[in-house]
Design an enzyme around this catalytic site. Structure first.
Site, PDB file in Angstrom:
ATOM      1  N   LYS A 179       8.587  -7.730   0.603  1.00 10.25           N
ATOM      2  CA  LYS A 179       7.968  -6.723   1.478  1.00 10.25           C
ATOM      3  C   LYS A 179       6.549  -7.135   1.870  1.00 10.25           C
ATOM      4  O   LYS A 179       6.175  -7.046   3.032  1.00 10.25           O
ATOM      5  CB  LYS A 179       7.969  -5.363   0.751  1.00 10.25           C
ATOM      6  CG  LYS A 179       7.415  -4.223   1.576  1.00 10.25           C
ATOM      7  CD  LYS A 179       7.933  -2.895   1.089  1.00 10.25           C
ATOM      8  CE  LYS A 179       7.214  -2.392  -0.144  1.00 10.25           C
ATOM      9  NZ  LYS A 179       5.792  -2.035   0.087  1.00 10.25           N
ATOM     10  N   SER A 180       5.771  -7.598   0.905  1.00  7.18           N
ATOM     11  CA  SER A 180       4.378  -7.984   1.207  1.00  7.18           C
ATOM     12  C   SER A 180       4.339  -9.115   2.220  1.00  7.18           C
ATOM     13  O   SER A 180       3.541  -9.099   3.172  1.00  7.18           O
ATOM     14  CB  SER A 180       3.668  -8.446  -0.076  1.00  7.18           C
ATOM     15  OG  SER A 180       3.509  -7.369  -0.952  1.00  7.18           O
TER      16      SER A 180
ATOM     17  N   ARG B 183       2.962  -9.247   6.320  1.00  5.25           N
ATOM     18  CA  ARG B 183       1.946 -10.232   6.732  1.00  5.25           C
ATOM     19  C   ARG B 183       2.480 -11.145   7.837  1.00  5.25           C
ATOM     20  O   ARG B 183       1.736 -11.534   8.745  1.00  5.25           O
ATOM     21  CB  ARG B 183       1.482 -11.028   5.519  1.00  5.25           C
ATOM     22  CG  ARG B 183       0.564 -10.182   4.601  1.00  5.25           C
ATOM     23  CD  ARG B 183       0.564 -10.695   3.186  1.00  5.25           C
ATOM     24  NE  ARG B 183      -0.410 -10.016   2.321  1.00  5.25           N
ATOM     25  CZ  ARG B 183      -0.208  -8.834   1.729  1.00  5.25           C
ATOM     26  NH1 ARG B 183       0.914  -8.177   1.933  1.00  5.25           N
ATOM     27  NH2 ARG B 183      -1.144  -8.298   0.960  1.00  5.25           N
TER      28      ARG B 183
ATOM     29  N   GLY C 120       1.695   2.006   2.774  1.00  5.81           N
ATOM     30  CA  GLY C 120       0.272   1.787   2.484  1.00  5.81           C
ATOM     31  C   GLY C 120      -0.183   0.428   2.976  1.00  5.81           C
ATOM     32  O   GLY C 120      -1.304   0.281   3.492  1.00  5.81           O
TER      33      GLY C 120
ATOM     34  N   ARG D 241      -2.762   9.547   0.227  1.00  2.00           N
ATOM     35  CA  ARG D 241      -3.202   8.390  -0.561  1.00  2.00           C
ATOM     36  C   ARG D 241      -4.616   7.957  -0.149  1.00  2.00           C
ATOM     37  O   ARG D 241      -4.992   8.069   1.020  1.00  2.00           O
ATOM     38  CB  ARG D 241      -2.205   7.235  -0.398  1.00  2.00           C
ATOM     39  CG  ARG D 241      -0.843   7.588  -1.008  1.00  2.00           C
ATOM     40  CD  ARG D 241       0.161   6.485  -0.837  1.00  2.00           C
ATOM     41  NE  ARG D 241      -0.199   5.281  -1.563  1.00  2.00           N
ATOM     42  CZ  ARG D 241       0.461   4.127  -1.458  1.00  2.00           C
ATOM     43  NH1 ARG D 241       1.494   4.032  -0.649  1.00  2.00           N
ATOM     44  NH2 ARG D 241       0.084   3.089  -2.157  1.00  2.00           N
TER      45      ARG D 241
ATOM     46  N   GLN E 222      -4.205  -5.055  -1.098  1.00  2.00           N
ATOM     47  CA  GLN E 222      -4.353  -4.353   0.175  1.00  2.00           C
ATOM     48  C   GLN E 222      -5.822  -4.306   0.586  1.00  2.00           C
ATOM     49  O   GLN E 222      -6.161  -4.515   1.745  1.00  2.00           O
ATOM     50  CB  GLN E 222      -3.765  -2.941   0.068  1.00  2.00           C
ATOM     51  CG  GLN E 222      -2.244  -2.976  -0.077  1.00  2.00           C
ATOM     52  CD  GLN E 222      -1.615  -1.604  -0.180  1.00  2.00           C
ATOM     53  OE1 GLN E 222      -2.308  -0.593  -0.233  1.00  2.00           O
ATOM     54  NE2 GLN E 222      -0.299  -1.574  -0.206  1.00  2.00           N
TER      55      GLN E 222
ATOM     56  N   ASP F 280       3.936  -3.114  -9.157  1.00  2.00           N
ATOM     57  CA  ASP F 280       5.050  -2.353  -8.580  1.00  2.00           C
ATOM     58  C   ASP F 280       6.259  -2.282  -9.517  1.00  2.00           C
ATOM     59  O   ASP F 280       7.236  -1.594  -9.225  1.00  2.00           O
ATOM     60  CB  ASP F 280       5.472  -2.969  -7.244  1.00  2.00           C
ATOM     61  CG  ASP F 280       4.391  -2.794  -6.187  1.00  2.00           C
ATOM     62  OD1 ASP F 280       3.597  -1.836  -6.302  1.00  2.00           O
ATOM     63  OD2 ASP F 280       4.325  -3.616  -5.255  1.00  2.00           O
TER      64      ASP F 280
ATOM     65  N   LYS G  56       0.142   5.535  -5.982  1.00  2.00           N
ATOM     66  CA  LYS G  56       1.162   4.800  -5.215  1.00  2.00           C
ATOM     67  C   LYS G  56       1.964   5.813  -4.383  1.00  2.00           C
ATOM     68  O   LYS G  56       1.502   6.920  -4.160  1.00  2.00           O
ATOM     69  CB  LYS G  56       2.061   4.009  -6.177  1.00  2.00           C
ATOM     70  CG  LYS G  56       1.327   2.883  -6.892  1.00  2.00           C
ATOM     71  CD  LYS G  56       0.932   1.785  -5.932  1.00  2.00           C
ATOM     72  CE  LYS G  56       0.145   0.685  -6.619  1.00  2.00           C
ATOM     73  NZ  LYS G  56      -0.402  -0.280  -5.660  1.00  2.00           N
TER      74      LYS G  56
ATOM     75  N   ARG H 298       3.319   7.498 -10.144  1.00  2.00           N
ATOM     76  CA  ARG H 298       4.440   6.847 -10.843  1.00  2.00           C
ATOM     77  C   ARG H 298       4.384   7.019 -12.354  1.00  2.00           C
ATOM     78  O   ARG H 298       5.424   6.948 -13.017  1.00  2.00           O
ATOM     79  CB  ARG H 298       4.513   5.361 -10.464  1.00  2.00           C
ATOM     80  CG  ARG H 298       4.997   5.177  -9.041  1.00  2.00           C
ATOM     81  CD  ARG H 298       5.093   3.720  -8.626  1.00  2.00           C
ATOM     82  NE  ARG H 298       5.691   3.624  -7.297  1.00  2.00           N
ATOM     83  CZ  ARG H 298       5.614   2.562  -6.504  1.00  2.00           C
ATOM     84  NH1 ARG H 298       4.955   1.494  -6.900  1.00  2.00           N
ATOM     85  NH2 ARG H 298       6.195   2.573  -5.323  1.00  2.00           N
TER      86      ARG H 298
HETATM   87  C1  S3P Z   1       0.696  -4.746  -1.743  1.00  2.00           C
HETATM   88  C2  S3P Z   1      -0.258  -4.604  -2.705  1.00  2.00           C
HETATM   89  C3  S3P Z   1      -0.119  -3.676  -3.840  1.00  2.00           C
HETATM   90  C4  S3P Z   1       1.315  -3.224  -4.036  1.00  2.00           C
HETATM   91  C5  S3P Z   1       1.965  -2.843  -2.743  1.00  2.00           C
HETATM   92  C6  S3P Z   1       1.968  -4.019  -1.784  1.00  2.00           C
HETATM   93  C7  S3P Z   1       0.457  -5.703  -0.633  1.00  2.00           C
HETATM   94  O1  S3P Z   1      -0.906  -2.519  -3.598  1.00  2.00           O
HETATM   95  O2  S3P Z   1       1.373  -2.147  -4.940  1.00  2.00           O
HETATM   96  O3  S3P Z   1       3.302  -2.438  -2.967  1.00  2.00           O
HETATM   97  O4  S3P Z   1       1.412  -6.063   0.058  1.00  2.00           O
HETATM   98  O5  S3P Z   1      -0.691  -6.102  -0.448  1.00  2.00           O
HETATM   99  P1  S3P Z   1      -2.456  -2.448  -4.029  1.00  2.00           P
HETATM  100  O6  S3P Z   1      -3.202  -3.385  -3.186  1.00  2.00           O
HETATM  101  O7  S3P Z   1      -2.832  -1.016  -3.760  1.00  2.00           O
HETATM  102  O8  S3P Z   1      -2.475  -2.789  -5.487  1.00  2.00           O
END
Ligand code: S3P
Length: 450
Positions: A38-39, A43, A111, A140, A187, A335, A362, A366
C-alpha cells in the site's frame, strides 16, 4: 459467498462477516500471493503524477486507499489509467504543474493520501486546494504535518487550530527548513520531503527512530537528490528537483502477508508459502518479532526488484513464546500490532507491547479496539496507554465483534475467529478492501478442514 467457513452478509450499509470454524478445527495450507504494498502504491501514483513523462506501475494495490490517491490526482489534471494489478500508466504533468482542482479533494479513509498530498499541495504556488476524508480520517491528527509545513511557510487552515480535516491550503513557494519530528512517522517524513522537492535549497527531516524508507528509495529512482544520514535518522532532499517517469514494480505487502504469517504460526500442522513479499529492512519488524517468539519462518529466493528487497516467505506452525516489543522496532511493525496481538494470545507467557501509543490515532484506536475484542473472545489482555499485555493460552471463543471500519482490525479478528471455537460475526467487515480486497476469498482458500 456461502459455505462452511466464511459467509459475507451484505446489508444496506455494511457487510457482516460470519466465520464458522469446523468443529475439529482447521489448518492453513497453500501457496499464495498478497496484494501490492500500500505504501509503495501510493508513492508510485504520486511521484508518477509529479514526474515529467510516463510512469508504468506493475503490481499496484487495487484497494480503496490507492483509488483515493488516484482520484485526487486525476482531479488535478493527471491522466491515470484504470487501476489494476497488471499495468497502470500515469501521464505525469511535471513538478509544479498540477492544476487547481475545482472541487474538494477527498482522501477517503487514507491517512497516507492526505498527509503526503499536503506536502505537495502546500508547495504548489498560486493554487488553492481543499482536502477532506471520511469520518475516521477527519478525526485523525493533521497537526503533525501542518506544523512542519508551517515551519516552511505553508498556509493551511482547518478545524481545531488547523489540526483536523477538512483543510484549506493556499499553495506557495516554501522556504527550506530542518524539521525535528517528535514521532517516527513515514507520513510526516514523506510529507516534508515532498514539500522540499519544489523548495529551493535543502529540506531535512530528523526522526527519533527510522520509519519506512520507501519515499527515499523511490524519490532517488525518479531522479531527486536525497541524502540519508543513518546515524541521526535524518533525510535531506535538495530542491528544486527534477523527476522523470519510471517503471515501478510494487512487491506484495508485508503488512498483508502478516495475517498469514500469524495464522500458520498458531495452528498446528499449518504450512504456507507467501510469494513475492516486500522485505524492506524498515518494514520487517513483524518477521523480527515473530522470530523472537520462536516462529518458523524462512525467507526464500531473496532478490531485489526495482529498488526494493523481495522474498518468498515460508511459514510453518511453531509453539510461540511471549516476548517484549517496544522502542525502535515499533515503527518497523506499526501496522502489524493488531495481528501480533492475536499471535500473543497463542504464545506461552505474557507478551508486552509498549511504546506504541501511535496506534491510538490510526484508522481506529487499535489498542482499545483489539484489547476489548480479544477480551470478548476470552483472551487475557491488559490495555496500557502505550500498548498492551497479552497472556497466551486461554482458548478463544466465537463472539460478536466489529471492525470499527478499520481494515487491519477486520482481518486480524477474522484470523482470530477462524481459529476460535464457535461462530463469530464481525460487523463492518468490508473495511478489509481498503488494503486487501480479496482477503476473505484467500482465507477460504487456505483453510483446510482437519
Ligand atoms: C505509512 C506510514 C505509517 C503506516 C501507514 C502507512 C506510509 O503511518 O502506519 O499505514 O505509507 O507512509 P505513520 O507515518 O503515521 O506511522
Amino acid at each position: 459467498m456461502v459455505n462452511a467457513l466464511v459467509l459475507l452478509e451484505n446489508t444496506e450499509d455494511q457487510t457482516v462477516l460470519h466465520i464458522n470454524p469446523p468443529e475439529n478445527g482447521l489448518t492453513f495450507q497453500g501457496k499464495i500471493r498478497v496484494p501490492g504494498d500500500k505504501s509503495i502504491s501510493h508513492r508510485a501514483l504520486m511521484l508518477g503524477a509529479l514526474a515529467s513523462g510516463t510512469t508504468e506501475i506493475e503490481g499496484l494495490l487495487v484497494g480503496e486507499d490507492p483509488q483515493s490517491t488516484a482520484a485526487c490526482f486525476r482531479k488535478m489534471g493527471v491522466k491515470i489509467s484504470d487501476l489494476n494489478p497488471e499495468h497502470v500508466v500515469v501521464e505525469g504533468v511535471g513538478l509544479g504543474n498540477l492544476q487547481e482542482p475545482t472541487s474538494v479533494l477527498d482522501a477517503g479513509n487514507s491517512g497516507t493520501t492526505l498527509r503526503l498530498m499536503l506536502g505537495i499541495l502546500a508547495s504548489h504556488g498560486d493554487r488553492f486546494f481543499a482536502v477532506t476524508g471520511d469520518d475516521s480520517l477527519r478525526s485523525r491528527p493533521m497537526s503533525r504535518v501542518v506544523k512542519p509545513l508551517q515551519q516552511m511557510g505553508a498556509q493551511i487552515w482547518g478545524r481545531k487550530d488547523n489540526s483536523l480535516a477538512p483543510l484549506a491550503i493556499q499553495g506557495q513557494t516554501l522556504k527550506p527548513s530542518h524539521y525535528q519530528s517528535p514521532i517516527a512517522s513515514a507520513q510526516v517524513k514523506s510529507c516534508v520531503l515532498l514539500a522540499g522537492l519544489m523548495t529551493p535549497g535543502k529540506t531535512t527531516v530528523t526522526e527519533p527512530h527510522l520509519s519506512r524508507d520507501h519515499s527515499e528509495r523511490m524519490l532517488r529512482a525518479f531522479g531527486a537528490q536525497v541524502d540519508v544520514d543513518a546515524a541521526t535518522c535524518s533525510v535531506t532532499v535538495t530542491g528544486p528537483a527534477t523527476l522523470t517517469g519510471q517503471k515501478v514494480v510494487v512487491p506484495g505487502d508485508i503488512s498483508s502477508a502478516a495475517f498469514w504469517l500469524v495464522a500458520a504460526s498458531i495452528v498446528p500442522g499449518s504450512e504456507l508459502v507467501i510469494e513475492n513479499v516486500g522485505v524492506n529492512p524498515t518494514r520487517v519488524g513483524i518477521l523480527e518479532a515473530l522470530e523472537m517468539m520462536n516462529a518458523d519462518i524462512e525467507r526464500l529466493n531473496e532478490r531485489e526488484v526495482a529498488g526494493e528487497p523481495v522474498a518468498d516467505l515460508k511459514v510453518r506452525y511453531a509453539q510461540l513464546k511471549a516476548c517484549e516489543i517496544g522502542g525502535d522496532i515499533i515503527p518497523r511493525l506499526i501496522d502489524e500490532v493488531p495481528i501480533l496481538a492475536v499471535a500473543a494470545a497463542f504464545a506461552e507467557g505474557t507478551t508486552v507491547i509498549k511504546d506504541a501509543a501511535e496506534l491510538r490515532v490510526k484508522e481506529s484506536d487499535r489498542l482499545a479496539v483489539m484489547a476489548k475484542q480479544l477480551t470478548d473472545m476470552g483472551a487475557k489482555v491488559i490495555e496500557h496507554p502505550d500498548g498492551m499485555e497479552i497472556t497466551g493460552g486461554s482458548p478463544l471463543n466465537g463472539a460478536k465483534l466489529d471492525s470499527y471500519t478499520d481494515h487491519r482490525i477486520a482481518m486480524s479478528l477474522a484470523i482470530a475467529a477462524a481459529v476460535a471455537k464457535g461462530t463469530t460475526t464481525i460487523a463492518r467487515a468490508e473495511a478489509a478492501s481498503i488494503s486487501y480486497p480479496n482477503f476473505f476469498e484467500t482465507l477460504e482458500e487456505v483453510c483446510q478442514t482437519k
